[in-house]
Design an enzyme around this catalytic site. Structure first.
Site, PDB file in Angstrom:
ATOM      1  N   CYS A  29      30.902  35.833  38.384  1.00 57.82           N
ATOM      2  CA  CYS A  29      31.316  35.181  39.636  1.00 57.82           C
ATOM      3  C   CYS A  29      30.256  34.235  40.182  1.00 57.82           C
ATOM      4  O   CYS A  29      30.476  33.599  41.215  1.00 57.82           O
ATOM      5  CB  CYS A  29      31.712  36.217  40.682  1.00 57.82           C
TER       6      CYS A  29
HETATM    7  N1  CO8 Z   1      48.088  50.353  46.021  1.00 62.28           N
HETATM    8  C1  CO8 Z   1      48.110  51.414  46.851  1.00 62.28           C
HETATM    9  N2  CO8 Z   1      47.088  52.282  47.009  1.00 62.28           N
HETATM   10  C2  CO8 Z   1      45.987  52.065  46.250  1.00 62.28           C
HETATM   11  C3  CO8 Z   1      45.888  50.989  45.350  1.00 62.28           C
HETATM   12  C4  CO8 Z   1      47.006  50.110  45.238  1.00 62.28           C
HETATM   13  N3  CO8 Z   1      47.008  49.070  44.420  1.00 62.28           N
HETATM   14  N4  CO8 Z   1      44.677  51.038  44.758  1.00 62.28           N
HETATM   15  C5  CO8 Z   1      44.025  52.089  45.269  1.00 62.28           C
HETATM   16  N5  CO8 Z   1      44.831  52.718  46.167  1.00 62.28           N
HETATM   17  C6  CO8 Z   1      44.525  53.919  46.937  1.00 62.28           C
HETATM   18  C7  CO8 Z   1      43.579  54.846  46.215  1.00 62.28           C
HETATM   19  O1  CO8 Z   1      44.280  55.735  45.390  1.00 62.28           O
HETATM   20  C8  CO8 Z   1      42.903  55.550  47.369  1.00 62.28           C
HETATM   21  O2  CO8 Z   1      43.738  56.573  47.834  1.00 62.28           O
HETATM   22  P1  CO8 Z   1      43.096  57.955  48.389  1.00 62.28           P
HETATM   23  O3  CO8 Z   1      42.276  57.555  49.577  1.00 62.28           O
HETATM   24  O4  CO8 Z   1      44.298  58.764  48.712  1.00 62.28           O
HETATM   25  O5  CO8 Z   1      42.256  58.484  47.278  1.00 62.28           O
HETATM   26  C9  CO8 Z   1      42.823  54.476  48.463  1.00 62.28           C
HETATM   27  O6  CO8 Z   1      43.855  53.523  48.135  1.00 62.28           O
HETATM   28  C10 CO8 Z   1      41.509  53.781  48.509  1.00 62.28           C
HETATM   29  O7  CO8 Z   1      41.131  53.374  47.173  1.00 62.28           O
HETATM   30  P2  CO8 Z   1      39.804  52.638  46.833  1.00 62.28           P
HETATM   31  O8  CO8 Z   1      38.682  53.452  47.378  1.00 62.28           O
HETATM   32  O9  CO8 Z   1      39.751  52.288  45.384  1.00 62.28           O
HETATM   33  O10 CO8 Z   1      40.068  51.301  47.659  1.00 62.28           O
HETATM   34  P3  CO8 Z   1      39.053  50.435  48.491  1.00 62.28           P
HETATM   35  O11 CO8 Z   1      39.365  50.555  49.908  1.00 62.28           O
HETATM   36  O12 CO8 Z   1      37.652  50.670  48.039  1.00 62.28           O
HETATM   37  O13 CO8 Z   1      39.475  48.989  48.027  1.00 62.28           O
HETATM   38  C11 CO8 Z   1      38.705  47.323  46.499  1.00 62.28           C
HETATM   39  C12 CO8 Z   1      39.471  48.614  46.657  1.00 62.28           C
HETATM   40  C13 CO8 Z   1      39.470  46.257  47.285  1.00 62.28           C
HETATM   41  C14 CO8 Z   1      38.641  46.894  45.059  1.00 62.28           C
HETATM   42  C15 CO8 Z   1      37.292  47.488  47.053  1.00 62.28           C
HETATM   43  O14 CO8 Z   1      36.680  48.596  46.480  1.00 62.28           O
HETATM   44  C16 CO8 Z   1      36.396  46.315  46.883  1.00 62.28           C
HETATM   45  O15 CO8 Z   1      36.713  45.185  47.188  1.00 62.28           O
HETATM   46  N6  CO8 Z   1      35.191  46.505  46.441  1.00 62.28           N
HETATM   47  C17 CO8 Z   1      34.195  45.450  46.364  1.00 62.28           C
HETATM   48  C18 CO8 Z   1      34.065  44.851  44.989  1.00 62.28           C
HETATM   49  C19 CO8 Z   1      34.949  43.665  44.781  1.00 62.28           C
HETATM   50  O16 CO8 Z   1      35.264  42.877  45.622  1.00 62.28           O
HETATM   51  N7  CO8 Z   1      35.337  43.467  43.538  1.00 62.28           N
HETATM   52  C20 CO8 Z   1      36.096  42.313  43.221  1.00 62.28           C
HETATM   53  C21 CO8 Z   1      35.757  41.724  41.891  1.00 62.28           C
HETATM   54  S1  CO8 Z   1      34.062  41.611  41.463  1.00 62.28           S
HETATM   55  C22 CO8 Z   1      33.380  40.273  42.267  1.00 62.28           C
HETATM   56  O17 CO8 Z   1      34.075  39.375  42.691  1.00 62.28           O
HETATM   57  C23 CO8 Z   1      31.887  40.258  42.521  1.00 62.28           C
HETATM   58  C24 CO8 Z   1      31.582  41.234  43.591  1.00 62.28           C
HETATM   59  C25 CO8 Z   1      30.145  41.191  44.102  1.00 62.28           C
HETATM   60  C26 CO8 Z   1      29.071  41.652  43.150  1.00 62.28           C
HETATM   61  C27 CO8 Z   1      27.783  42.024  43.849  1.00 62.28           C
HETATM   62  C28 CO8 Z   1      26.672  41.017  43.681  1.00 62.28           C
HETATM   63  C29 CO8 Z   1      25.377  41.305  44.438  1.00 62.28           C
END
Ligand code: CO8
Length: 377
Positions: A159
């Site tokens: 990225c």
């Molecule tokens: N639909 C419905 N529910 C879902 C889904 C879905 N698609 N996916 C997960 N859930 C549920 C899970 O089962 C979980 O349920 P429960 O609480 O009952 O266990 C709940 O939702 C929460 O799940 P997560 O903890 O996985 O969800 P998050 O709130 O953490 O959100 C994200 C997921 C959006 C992916 C989040 O973790 C995030 O954005 N993380 C940051 C990393 C990122 O942005 N990655 C993107 C690509 S990488 C990139 O662009 C570079 C990033 C920076 C690098 C660092 C450099 C210094």
């Protein structure tokens, strides 16, 4: 030392747009089919039942409402759930390959924006999170079809691909190796996404961006941004990873192994990003005797709206106003290296001479790449 300006930017957006609702409808149909086909194993506790995805979750967790993909047919095919190579996508000597075509469209727009012809460019950097192939370099193919002069090269930097490509371009001009550089960043990240994976099927979109860099004394354009400083930093992490690469075929049964696709420890990334990015930006600004309040705008990597807002808030010490750190996630999703450039492209026309800004990427690796810019014309 010569000054370098950004004199033009361009965008190419693939025509296939998929909303969260469309993506989730297909995903949920796949889940129902999978659970029905594997009912016996699920009931016996051998494999877990797959769970539905939700458009509301996606928008809340990421800020994404839609994304543009290089292919929808393969992604929407329940038996495939993976992008499909477009017709003629590998290209021939006469026809550019798929990724080069995207880059050429963005490059033409950037050249027009800068008021230049392709032959005015004497170095081309093609930098992207994924390259369609390794040789001949995509950059050389683009050079051939566009007609830019001098040399061309490929770079891969997740990225941070666009910012690292720009930094390489700035350095080429500063060293005297080039006068005008075209940086192209054709992102095809959806091709390494497993659309059967609920955690990540919604994150990425495809796009191509292009940026023209010129030696300041040669630039004739009307919208010039001097690059006043560049900074790059990397720190190894496996929290975002894919094992897909040229050695994939050396593994047995490698085609559909989950670790060949994009994988992440999303929560860890979220936690680790903030201190890395804020310390990096503060240090860069301090080295230039600047503070965050001196910046009119921060064009940040577009990973996730909550992460972007956390970073902007921490840097500013208050809630950011809408245009202080604009996001483009709703329309395009996470476009890998291109995000900060898409934000710059869309949100800089209102700024005036003397305004300062920061273009900053955060990437897998980890990597951070940043350019301080000031409008000079
Ligand atoms: N639909 C419905 N529910 C879902 C889904 C879905 N698609 N996916 C997960 N859930 C549920 C899970 O089962 C979980 O349920 P429960 O609480 O009952 O266990 C709940 O939702 C929460 O799940 P997560 O903890 O996985 O969800 P998050 O709130 O953490 O959100 C994200 C997921 C959006 C992916 C989040 O973790 C995030 O954005 N993380 C940051 C990393 C990122 O942005 N990655 C993107 C690509 S990488 C990139 O662009 C570079 C990033 C920076 C690098 C660092 C450099 C210094």
């Amino acid at each position: 030392m010569v000054d370098v300006v950004i004199s033009g930017t361009g965008l190419y957006v693939p025509p296939h747009k998929i909303t969260n609702e469309e993506l989730v409808e297909t995903f949920n149909a796949f889940v129902d089919k999978f659970n029905a086909e594997n009912k016996a194993d699920i009931d016996a506790g051998i494999i877990p039942a797959k769970q539905h995805s939700s458009a509301a979750f996606i928008e809340k967790a990421s800020g994404i409402k839609a994304r543009h993909l290089v292919d929808v047919e393969g992604v929407m095919d329940l038996d495939r759930m993976m992008s499909k190579m477009p017709e003629g996508g590998h290209g021939t000597d006469e026809e550019p390959c798929f990724q080069a075509k995207m880059a050429i469209e963005a490059a033409k727009a950037a050249l027009e924006n800068a008021g230049l012809q392709a032959e005015d460019i004497d170095h081309l950097v093609c930098s992207a999170a994924l390259l369609q192939r390794y040789f001949p370099a995509i950059g050389i193919e683009v050079q051939h079809h566009l007609g830019t002069k001098g040399s061309a090269m490929d770079m891969v930097m997740a990225c941070s691909s666009a910012t690292y490509g720009l930094i390489a371009g700035v350095n080429a001009i500063k060293s005297g190796a080039a006068d005008r550089v075209l940086m192209i960043n054709p992102e095809i990240f959806s091709t390494v996404i497993d659309f059967r994976n609920r955690d990540s099927h919604f994150i990425f979109g495809d796009i191509a961006v292009a940026v023209v860099l010129e030696r300041a004394d040669l630039a004739k354009g009307n919208n010039l941004w001097k690059v006043t400083n560049t900074k790059a930093e990397t720190k190894f992490s496996s929290n975002i990873r894919s094992h897909y690469g040229p050695m994939t075929r050396l593994d047995d049964n490698s085609m559909f192994r989950e670790d060949m696709f994009f994988m992440q420890e999303g929560r860890k990334v979220f936690r680790e990003l903030l201190p890395l990015v804020t310390d990096f930006i503060w240090a860069q600004l301090e080295s230039q005797h600047l503070e965050v309040k001196d910046l009119s705008r921060m064009w940040l990597h577009q990973a996730n709206i909550n992460m972007n807002m956390f970073a902007a808030k921490k840097l500013l010490g208050r809630e950011p106003e809408a245009l202080e750190a604009p996001t483009v996630l709703d329309e395009y999703g996470n476009t890998a290296g291109a995000g900060s450039i898409v934000a710059f492209h869309k949100y800089h026309d209102d700024l005036k001479v003397g305004d300062k800004g920061l273009i900053c990427s955060f990437g897998a690796g980890y990597s951070i790449g940043s350019l301080l810019v000031e409008k000079v014309k």
